[in-house]
Design a protein around this motif. Structure first.
Motif, PDB file in Angstrom:
ATOM      1  N   UNK A 237       0.936  -1.578  -0.230  1.00  0.00           N
ATOM      2  CA  UNK A 237      -0.204   0.365   0.469  1.00  0.00           C
ATOM      3  C   UNK A 237       1.240   1.123   0.311  1.00  0.00           C
ATOM      4  N   UNK A 238       0.415   2.272  -0.371  1.00  0.00           N
ATOM      5  CA  UNK A 238       1.299   3.456  -0.431  1.00  0.00           C
ATOM      6  C   UNK A 238       0.320   4.804  -0.210  1.00  0.00           C
ATOM      7  N   UNK A 239       0.944   5.720  -0.599  1.00  0.00           N
ATOM      8  CA  UNK A 239       0.140   6.721   0.816  1.00  0.00           C
ATOM      9  C   UNK A 239       0.203   7.073  -0.474  1.00  0.00           C
ATOM     10  N   UNK A 252      -3.659   4.174  -1.243  1.00  0.00           N
ATOM     11  CA  UNK A 252      -3.474   3.349  -2.288  1.00  0.00           C
ATOM     12  C   UNK A 252      -2.909   2.098  -2.278  1.00  0.00           C
ATOM     13  N   UNK A 253      -3.786   0.439  -2.544  1.00  0.00           N
ATOM     14  CA  UNK A 253      -3.576  -0.600  -2.723  1.00  0.00           C
ATOM     15  C   UNK A 253      -2.806  -0.925  -4.279  1.00  0.00           C
ATOM     16  N   UNK A 254      -1.398  -1.117  -4.029  1.00  0.00           N
ATOM     17  CA  UNK A 254      -0.469  -1.131  -5.574  1.00  0.00           C
ATOM     18  C   UNK A 254      -1.276  -2.064  -6.324  1.00  0.00           C
ATOM     19  N   UNK A 255      -1.974  -3.836  -5.840  1.00  0.00           N
ATOM     20  CA  UNK A 255      -2.659  -4.746  -6.465  1.00  0.00           C
ATOM     21  C   UNK A 255      -3.343  -3.585  -7.784  1.00  0.00           C
ATOM     22  N   UNK A 256      -4.183  -3.331  -6.904  1.00  0.00           N
ATOM     23  CA  UNK A 256      -5.360  -2.539  -7.217  1.00  0.00           C
ATOM     24  C   UNK A 256      -4.929  -1.452  -8.340  1.00  0.00           C
ATOM     25  N   UNK A 258      -2.102  -1.988 -10.165  1.00  0.00           N
ATOM     26  CA  UNK A 258      -1.780  -3.113 -11.280  1.00  0.00           C
ATOM     27  C   UNK A 258      -3.336  -3.094 -12.033  1.00  0.00           C
ATOM     28  N   UNK A 259      -4.421  -3.574 -11.536  1.00  0.00           N
ATOM     29  CA  UNK A 259      -5.139  -3.562 -11.782  1.00  0.00           C
ATOM     30  C   UNK A 259      -5.502  -2.868 -13.263  1.00  0.00           C
ATOM     31  N   UNK A 260      -5.327  -1.566 -12.809  1.00  0.00           N
ATOM     32  CA  UNK A 260      -5.334  -0.483 -13.614  1.00  0.00           C
ATOM     33  C   UNK A 260      -4.873  -0.611 -14.500  1.00  0.00           C
ATOM     34  N   UNK A 261      -3.732  -0.833 -14.826  1.00  0.00           N
ATOM     35  CA  UNK A 261      -2.416  -0.595 -15.579  1.00  0.00           C
ATOM     36  C   UNK A 261      -2.809  -1.746 -16.667  1.00  0.00           C
ATOM     37  N   UNK A 262      -3.546  -2.959 -16.500  1.00  0.00           N
ATOM     38  CA  UNK A 262      -4.032  -4.028 -17.298  1.00  0.00           C
ATOM     39  C   UNK A 262      -5.381  -3.268 -18.300  1.00  0.00           C
ATOM     40  N   UNK A 263      -5.693  -2.365 -18.117  1.00  0.00           N
ATOM     41  CA  UNK A 263      -6.627  -1.751 -18.577  1.00  0.00           C
ATOM     42  C   UNK A 263      -6.575  -0.001 -19.034  1.00  0.00           C
ATOM     43  N   UNK A 264      -5.693   0.140 -19.979  1.00  0.00           N
ATOM     44  CA  UNK A 264      -5.471   1.404 -20.490  1.00  0.00           C
ATOM     45  C   UNK A 264      -5.664   2.405 -20.482  1.00  0.00           C
ATOM     46  N   UNK A 265      -7.027   1.996 -21.130  1.00  0.00           N
ATOM     47  CA  UNK A 265      -8.327   2.923 -20.887  1.00  0.00           C
ATOM     48  C   UNK A 265      -8.905   4.268 -19.410  1.00  0.00           C
ATOM     49  N   UNK A 277      -8.415   3.718  -1.409  1.00  0.00           N
ATOM     50  CA  UNK A 277      -8.757   3.914  -0.068  1.00  0.00           C
ATOM     51  C   UNK A 277      -9.226   4.944   1.054  1.00  0.00           C
ATOM     52  N   UNK A 278     -10.324   5.314   1.938  1.00  0.00           N
ATOM     53  CA  UNK A 278     -10.443   6.106   2.617  1.00  0.00           C
ATOM     54  C   UNK A 278      -8.882   5.704   3.903  1.00  0.00           C
ATOM     55  N   UNK A 279      -7.957   7.125   4.119  1.00  0.00           N
ATOM     56  CA  UNK A 279      -7.275   6.684   4.906  1.00  0.00           C
ATOM     57  C   UNK A 279      -7.520   6.710   6.526  1.00  0.00           C
ATOM     58  N   UNK A 280      -7.224   6.060   7.220  1.00  0.00           N
ATOM     59  CA  UNK A 280      -7.361   5.721   8.911  1.00  0.00           C
ATOM     60  C   UNK A 280      -6.029   5.962   9.925  1.00  0.00           C
ATOM     61  N   UNK A 281      -6.575   7.104  10.332  1.00  0.00           N
ATOM     62  CA  UNK A 281      -5.734   7.965  11.641  1.00  0.00           C
ATOM     63  C   UNK A 281      -6.186   7.559  12.726  1.00  0.00           C
TER      64      UNK A 281
END
Length: 425
Positions: A237-239, A252-256, A258-265, A277-281
């Protein structure tokens, strides 16, 4: 008594001494029992344990019964011994009987049965509880009367018998129980149990990834830079933030991604922000045991720690707390303490300035102060009250240290000399 033969009196005296030993051993055995083991056996249906637990539910009555029986027997034995002494030795027999009876009672009716009961409290208590239960019913009026007088006297002294310790253990007492379990609990399991008990004494700041080490992406960077950072990310996950880490916009979940990268559109900055995702403080100062429950209750695995002004202080994950209990995972990306310490041939240690003080104390059995800075770099800077420009040798909390490398206003590498290591090892 004059009509009773000397032989019968001797037999009665021996019987009374045996009964006295029974009461003495029963008292010691009952008081020496492990109450937690007793409760466990009683819950498992052990008859002897149930009897003993019932008797111990009112220790004042149990002690009253035992002492009433013991004193009656001892007084009667003293009277018989006196008669026997006078029959055998005349007037001198009183002194002889007193001395002899004292020695016999001490050895055979006190020390021996009590020592035996202390060594084998379960055997003695479970067996003697059968007779004690019967005696309690038969002598209950007398026991009640004596306890009434005793409890009334204690009440005058400001003591209440009802205020009996409920048997619950404090955290420190539970630590002692775990430490003394010995071979009953494997050392690894003991360490885990102790770590769980220590969670309430450790806050999220002690384990957090510091602000400057948080992996994040500035969404205002150019798109190619964002894609490159995502492609080379070593974290799950990345902030996502805007210009400054305090302006967080999502996690952001990195795997999510990557999923978007699969569809360039669909792979665009807007969709990337939408997928975050919403940030948990997490407020600073939150104990680990509380945060572990909050992670579970809120179904979260990662959170950003903020101070009273809302500024980001660091990041902590569920895995960080679990590692505090079970030890470091082999899949952990962050450097382990073993990677931050390099032993030298002369016995000294090269330690990175970012090493956590709590981890150093725990791993090396040191006693560096933990009530201030959390890293070795912070501890040394607090001690010097300045950022050194060259190598400096100092002594912190009794440990002789030599600053080896300084960069970006931080102490990167420290050499701890072996003088204090030998004393603490």
């Amino acid at each position: 008594m004059d009509d009773i033969s000397t032989g019968i009196l001797f037999s009665l005296l021996i019987l009374l001494l045996v009964i006295s030993g029974y009461f003495s051993g029963s008292e010691t055995g009952m008081m020496a029992l492990n109450r937690y083991k007793l409760r466990h056996l009683a819950n498992q249906g052990h008859r002897g344990a149930k009897r003993v637990e019932k008797l111990l539910s009112r220790p004042d009555r149990l002690i009253g019964l035992i002492l009433i029986g013991n004193n009656l027997v001892n007084i009667l034995a003293s009277a018989i011994a006196t008669i026997l002494g006078m029959r055998l030795y005349g007037d001198m027999g009183v002194a002889i009987a007193t001395g002899a009876l004292t020695l016999v009672v001490l050895v055979f009716s006190e020390v021996t049965p009590k020592t035996l009961a202390a060594l084998y409290p379960e055997r003695v208590s479970y067996t003697s509880s059968v007779l004690l239960q019967i005696l309690m019913k038969l002598l209950y009026p007398l026991v009640w009367f004596v306890n009434g007088i005793t409890n009334g006297f204690l009440l005058l002294l400001g003591l209440k018998v009802d205020n009996v310790h409920d048997g619950k253990l404090s955290s420190d007492e539970l630590r002692t129980v775990v430490n003394e379990a010995g071979g009953l609990i494997p050392r690894r399991h003991q360490d885990m149990l102790l770590s769980i008990l220590d969670l309430e004494n450790v806050t999220v700041e002690d384990l957090m990834v510091p602000r400057n080490e948080i992996a994040g992406i500035n969404v205002n960077d150019d798109w190619k830079s964002i894609v490159r950072q995502l492609s080379h990310s070593a974290h799950g996950r990345i902030v996502l933030y805007r210009d400054n880490i305090d302006e967080v916009v999502g996690m952001l979940r990195v795997r999510e991604a990557y999923r978007l990268m699969m569809d360039k559109n669909d792979f665009s900055k807007e969709n990337l922000l939408r997928a975050a995702d919403e940030v948990y403080f997490i407020p600073e100062g939150t104990p680990l045991n509380v945060q572990l429950l909050k992670f579970q209750r809120n179904k979260q695995r990662i959170g950003l720690i903020v101070d009273e002004y809302g500024d980001i202080q660091g990041l902590i994950t569920l895995e960080d707390i679990l590692e505090e209990i079970v030890g470091e995972f082999t899949t952990s990306i962050s450097p382990t303490l073993a990677e931050e310490i390099t032993p030298q041939n002369d016995g000294s240690l090269l330690i990175e300035g970012s090493a956590n003080i709590r981890d150093l104390n725990k791993s090396l059995n040191w006693v560096l102060p933990t009530d201030g800075p959390r890293t070795l770099n912070g501890l040394i800077l607090e001690h010097l009250e300045d950022i050194p420009e060259n190598r400096v040798s100092i002594r912190v909390a009794g440990y002789k240290m030599e600053i080896m490398e300084i960069s970006d206003n931080m102490i990167k590498l420290v050499r701890v000399l072996p003088s204090r290591l030998k004393k603490t090892g």
